[in-house]
Enzyme design. Structure first.
Site, short mmCIF file in Angstrom:
data_model
loop_
_atom_site.label_atom_id
_atom_site.label_comp_id
_atom_site.label_asym_id
_atom_site.label_seq_id
_atom_site.Cartn_x
_atom_site.Cartn_y
_atom_site.Cartn_z
N GLU A 129 0.77 -1.06 -0.14
CA GLU A 129 -0.06 0.10 0.01
C GLU A 129 0.94 1.27 0.10
O GLU A 129 0.48 2.27 -0.69
CB GLU A 129 -0.88 -0.17 1.15
CG GLU A 129 -1.79 1.14 1.24
CD GLU A 129 -2.65 1.36 2.73
OE1 GLU A 129 -2.91 2.28 3.03
OE2 GLU A 129 -2.58 0.18 3.41
N ASP A 130 2.00 1.28 0.61
CA ASP A 130 2.74 2.66 1.11
C ASP A 130 3.86 2.71 0.29
O ASP A 130 4.39 3.75 0.29
CB ASP A 130 3.04 2.70 2.64
CG ASP A 130 1.66 2.95 3.33
OD1 ASP A 130 0.56 3.34 2.84
OD2 ASP A 130 1.74 2.74 4.41
#
Length: 701
Positions: free
Chosen positions: A76-77
């Site tokens: 996600e990051d």
């Protein structure tokens, strides 16, 4: 904050050296991936995955879960693809990480919809591997512990979501310790002042209670020694959120809740639990009706224990829980207590089977739900903590949420049983389907092959499964009825142009579907049946190049009384077979049948796009309500006289109300169900024959 070395030391107590090395490798990979990223508090971002892994290590989770915890924000990051994780750490770990990752790429209308979609994705991943939810819960727990760096509004939003979804999931999976921490942290974030007040009051009360707690503990320990039994006796603290909930829900004062003294007795085996129960009942008198045996019948989340309430010294109530060490471990860590993946040969534990069953149910709801918000509403309903236990006629135990009815029970047995259910027997007596079930009752469902769910069931069912399946069945039923009515309306409109749906060329129909942005002819017919499109307008569009003016050669559309959900009868003028009628097309509702003389449709009666001429079919079936106004001289037993007269004419009184006009004359409003006008005439004739009847009128708009 723990370092990777201290975590590795803890892990080596239950994992092999190779597995500990894999967890280390995942940590260093995450450290590199998150390099330069910081949390709101200013710490390096990698401290968060490390803390999540540390929470899972306390539960003795397997190495793959710990690796997924280290890597859970990488996709996600940091922009690292799932495929890269598959190459580095294998398919299983990558799947777990993907399951835990949130949906950040999608833009939703509202925050609620985004949360619902996230949860839906998580439900899918949980069905593949239940460890996803454990990593997700640990992730949420660390976020809750470090909430204070966020703004007030964000804190409250996250706390609300935790209390509504994550705490109940922890409870559903039997993870008591985590649920308590979720609730207390959520309570503190949502209502900081209330939490502080209750905490201060508990601290004061604890000091005052110390002596009594010590004396009760001593007498219980002495009692066990006297009977020659081994057991650990400990006082049990009520947590802040449960005190707050009881104060609000049960309208109790703080002192009333704190007046109850709670203890837990942990013993070595199940047999000893029952012997200890006998001993404490001998020591203090038990309160009738307050004993619960969750060992013989465990809760839905696998929780097992004996619960009893006693009258202690000076009449103080004492709540006691008696359980084994294994049950204590299970109560605190639930599904994580004996982790299945440690050895594949091990038979699945009951708690694991229960959790899988629940996840399977969640997945089924997800497939049936209309949208993500409807799905999350069903899941919230399904996370009720209190259960009732009822029996099937063959003696099988079914666990249902508190307040469940026979319809919930029918859907819990099987979807088809729920869909075709028409009546029930509770403990062999016929009972209403809406009656809430009590623990220990035997429930038998009476079903009929052609029966269909009733929309009124949605007012009293409590389980998510029942609600989702009823909605799904009603949608399908409504669609088929809408398509059917739509086809009749369109053919009626086409007949005015000397045409028929079967004579319309396929390419012209396809062109109309493209123009209306619909996928199939059924969608178009459904739209017409629901009143979203006018049959007259669609007919003109389908005949656009060669359609002449309407001749009106076809008579009015015949109403059979079996059209179902898409055809309703106006409450303002209550039409019945034999009355001259028109149909008003109302968007989303389908067709509403009115009397021709009804004032409510005066404005649109001559508009062919809004109103359609109707007639009653010769074979019309069903019962129709009519409102009558009866003026008669006041006399004793008035209602009974009217009821017996209506009954004698095979009518049925649906509703009755009376207002006295003066001392002598009474005015009675009756709603009577009849088959047609001839039947209504028979009912009125019977009523006229009554002594003292002055006037009978049919009430219309």
């Amino acid at each position: 904050m723990p370092s990777i070395d201290t975590l590795a030391d803890r892990l080596s107590s239950y994992l092999g050296p190779d597995q500990v090395d894999l967890v280390r490798r995942a940590y260093f990979y995450a450290e590199q991936a998150h390099d330069g990223q910081r949390r709101r508090s200013g710490e390096a971002y990698v401290t968060h995955p490390l803390a999540v892994a540390s929470i899972l290590a306390d539960m003795h989770m397997d190495h793959q879960s710990l690796m997924a915890a280290m890597l859970h924000d990488v996709i996600e990051d940091t922009g690292i693809a799932k495929e890269a994780l598959v190459t580095q750490f294998g398919e299983t770990v990558a799947e777990l990480v993907d399951g835990v990752s949130k949906l950040t790429q999608m833009n939703f209308e509202t925050k609620a919809e985004a949360q619902a979609e996230n949860f839906q994705k998580m439900a899918m991943a949980m069905a593949r591997d239940i460890r996803v939810i454990l990593v997700k819960l640990a992730d949420r727990l660390h976020n809750m512990r470090t909430l204070e760096v966020l703004s007030g509004e964000k804190r409250r939003r996250i706390a609300k979501e935790t209390l509504e979804i994550y705490a109940p999931i922890a409870n559903r999976l039997g993870m008591h310790s985590m649920r308590v921490e979720f609730e207390d942290l959520g309570f503190k974030a949502m209502h900081p002042m209330r939490a502080e007040r209750i905490r201060a009051a508990v601290r004061r009360a604890r000091g005052n209670r110390k002596e009594i707690v010590g004396r009760i503990e001593e007498s219980l320990t002495h009692c066990l020694e006297h009977e020659g039994m081994q057991g650990d006796v400990t006082g049990r603290e009520k947590h802040l959120y449960s005190i707050y909930r009881k104060m609000r829900g049960k309208r109790k004062a703080f002192n009333e809740i704190m007046d109850v003294y709670a203890f837990r007795i942990i013993v070595d085996k199940v047999d000893t639990c029952y012997r200890v129960l006998g001993a404490v009942h001998n020591l203090y008198k038990p309160l009738p009706g307050r004993f619960k045996d969750y060992i013989a019948i465990p809760k839905a989340n696998g929780y097992q224990s004996l619960h009893t309430t006693l009258f202690g010294m000076h009449g103080v109530p004492i709540e006691i829980q008696i359980r084994t060490h294994e049950m204590e471990e299970m109560a605190n860590n639930g599904i994580a207590a004996h982790w299945l993946y440690k050895s594949n040969e091990e038979a699945p534990k009951a708690s694991h089977a229960r959790a899988r069953q629940w996840v399977k149910g969640v997945l089924e709801m997800q497939q049936r739900a209309g949208n993500s918000l409807e799905f999350i509403e069903s899941v919230k309903i399904d996370l009720f903590p209190d259960e009732v236990y009822v029996f099937t006629p063959k003696g099988r135990i079914m666990e249902l949420p508190k307040g469940s009815t026979a319809v919930d029970f029918a859907y819990a047995v099987h979807t088809d049983v729920g869909n075709t259910c028409i009546a029930c027997r509770i403990d062999r007596r016929l009972a209403p389907l809406s009656e809430p079930l009590q623990s220990g009752e035997t429930v038998e469902i009476v079903s009929a092959p052609g029966a269909r769910p009733n929309p009124a069931w949605l007012n009293f069912v409590v389980t998510g499964k029942a609600r989702t399946h009823i909605r799904h069945a009603l949608k399908l039923q409504r669609r088929s009825e809408s398509v059917n009515l739509g086809e009749r309306l369109l053919n009626k409109a086409l007949a005015g142009f000397d045409s028929h749906l079967e004579r319309i060329p396929g390419d012209r129909l396809q062109a109309a579907l493209v123009e209306y942005r619909l996928d199939s002819p059924e969608d178009l017919l459904e739209d017409i049946g629901l009143g979203n499109r006018m049959a007259y307008v669609v007919a003109r569009r389908l005949l656009s190049s060669d359609g002449e003016q309407a001749h009106g050669s076809e008579g009015p559309l015949a109403i059979r009384g079996t059209e179902g959900l898409v055809l309703s009868y106006a409450k303002c003028c209550t039409p019945i077979p034999g009355d001259p009628i028109v149909g008003h097309l109302s968007a989303g509702k389908g067709m509403v049948v009115h009397l021709e003389s009804c004032r409510n449709i005066e404005d649109v009666r001559n508009n062919p796009e809004k109103c359609i001429q109707l007639s009653w079919a010769k074979d019309v079936t069903g019962e129709f309500n009519v409102e009558l106004r009866v003026e008669l001289e006041h006399q004793r037993g008035l209602i009974a006289l009217l009821a017996s007269s209506v009954n004698a004419a095979d009518g049925n009184i649906e509703k009755i109300s009376m207002d006295e006009r003066d001392g002598r004359i009474s005015v009675v409003q009756l709603v009577v169900s009849v088959h047609d006008r001839v039947h209504l005439a028979r009912v009125i004739k019977k009523l006229r024959a009554l002594k003292g009847v002055v006037r009978i009128t049919r009430v219309r708009a």
